[in-house]
Enzyme design. Structure first.
Site, PDB file in Angstrom:
ATOM      1  N   ASP A   1       1.016  -1.216  -0.135  1.00 33.49           N
ATOM      2  CA  ASP A   1       0.502  -0.027  -0.175  1.00 33.49           C
ATOM      3  C   ASP A   1       0.692   1.176   0.386  1.00 33.49           C
ATOM      4  O   ASP A   1       1.949   1.501   1.169  1.00 33.49           O
ATOM      5  CB  ASP A   1      -0.984   0.171   1.685  1.00 33.49           C
ATOM      6  CG  ASP A   1      -2.325  -0.908   1.225  1.00 33.49           C
ATOM      7  OD1 ASP A   1      -2.595  -1.309   0.196  1.00 33.49           O
ATOM      8  OD2 ASP A   1      -2.743  -2.124   2.517  1.00 33.49           O
TER       9      ASP A   1
ATOM     10  N   ASP B   1     -13.616  -3.245  -1.485  1.00 31.03           N
ATOM     11  CA  ASP B   1     -13.819  -2.891  -0.337  1.00 31.03           C
ATOM     12  C   ASP B   1     -14.881  -3.131   0.203  1.00 31.03           C
ATOM     13  O   ASP B   1     -15.923  -2.233  -0.595  1.00 31.03           O
ATOM     14  CB  ASP B   1     -12.810  -1.779  -0.266  1.00 31.03           C
ATOM     15  CG  ASP B   1     -11.444  -1.610  -1.172  1.00 31.03           C
ATOM     16  OD1 ASP B   1     -11.082  -2.429  -0.718  1.00 31.03           O
ATOM     17  OD2 ASP B   1     -11.298  -0.278  -1.159  1.00 31.03           O
TER      18      ASP B   1
END
Length: 251
Positions: free
Chosen positions: A11, A130
């Site tokens: 990330d 998500d």
């Protein structure tokens, strides 16, 4: 029988690898180029690079960094963050990405999934979803988990598969960074609903969690970040443990 894949995730924010809990409280986890090389050398099956603030900051993915990472690894490389067009994908593929991951842009413009699959092939298109549970329902969230939608996870997964996505990367926001295990019930349902590979993400804390997500969650691959970044689990050790539990992996 297809081998199960272990996928570290980088990330990226401000050019650094970061990791948080439930998508917030980010902390530095190291240099992405150095980490990428370590994971490639350790036997990771693939690498995922997510420029997590690109969509929120309304900018393109960090192409220079993508190029540097691609030059240091010899495993399949998926890149996501801020991708909104066929042209964006062309640039990333030219700079070393093997696949792209789209999330917010796919929800806003589902035709993008179809266009990318037709232009580059389904194997190139990963749709990241998500989701978190709200009143018992798994609901899709956008912009790095910051924007709620009224789209239900399983409905969206079916549409994504129909439109030509090659894989779904499902992250449980409720489990992300908690190290309490993956959302195996939701993962198993996804695997039953669609006939494309499902990558489990969010919740890895120990080796048993990986075993559980492959056995109970029916996941095709498991993605994790902090347990690898902070040396809590080594990929070679994890793969041996999976083998010992009769789970096929590439050694």
């Amino acid at each position: 029988m297809l081998t199960k894949r272990i996928i570290p995730c980088l990330d990226i924010k401000n050019g650094r690898t970061v990791k948080g809990v439930n998508f917030v409280d980010l902390r530095d986890a190291g240099d992405p180029v150095e980490l990428a090389k370590i994971y490639s050398d350790e036997g990771a099956d693939e690498l995922v690079f997510l420029d997590i603030s690109a969509t929120e900051e309304r900018r393109k993915t960090l192409v220079d960094l993508v190029r540097k990472v691609a030059a240091t690894i010899n495993i399949p490389f998926t890149v996501g963050g801020g991708i909104a067009s066929v042209e964006d994908v062309e640039i990333l593929l030219q700079n070393g990405a093997d696949k792209v991951s789209i999330n917010s842009s796919a929800v806003k413009n589902p035709q993008l999934i179809t266009d990318l699959a037709q232009k580059f092939g389904s194997q190139c298109v990963v749709v990241a979803i998500d989701a978190k549970q709200i009143d018992g329902e798994w609901m899709v969230h956008l912009v790095g988990g910051k924007v709620a939608t009224d789209i239900q996870l399983f409905d969206w997964a079916k549409e994504v598969a129909t439109r030509g996505a090659g894989e779904i990367l499902f992250t449980s926001m409720d489990h992300d960074g908690t190290k309490n295990g993956f959302a195996n019930e939701a993962l198993a349902r996804l695997s039953q609903l669609v006939n494309i590979p499902i990558i489990a993400s969010g919740g890895a804390g120990n080796m048993q969690h990986f075993i559980d997500t492959f056995v109970d969650g029916k996941a095709d691959a498991a993605l994790a970040a902090s347990v690898f970044h902070f040396k809590e689990i080594e990929i070679k050790t994890l793969k041996k443990e999976l083998q010992n539990n009769h789970i096929e992996v590439r050694i």
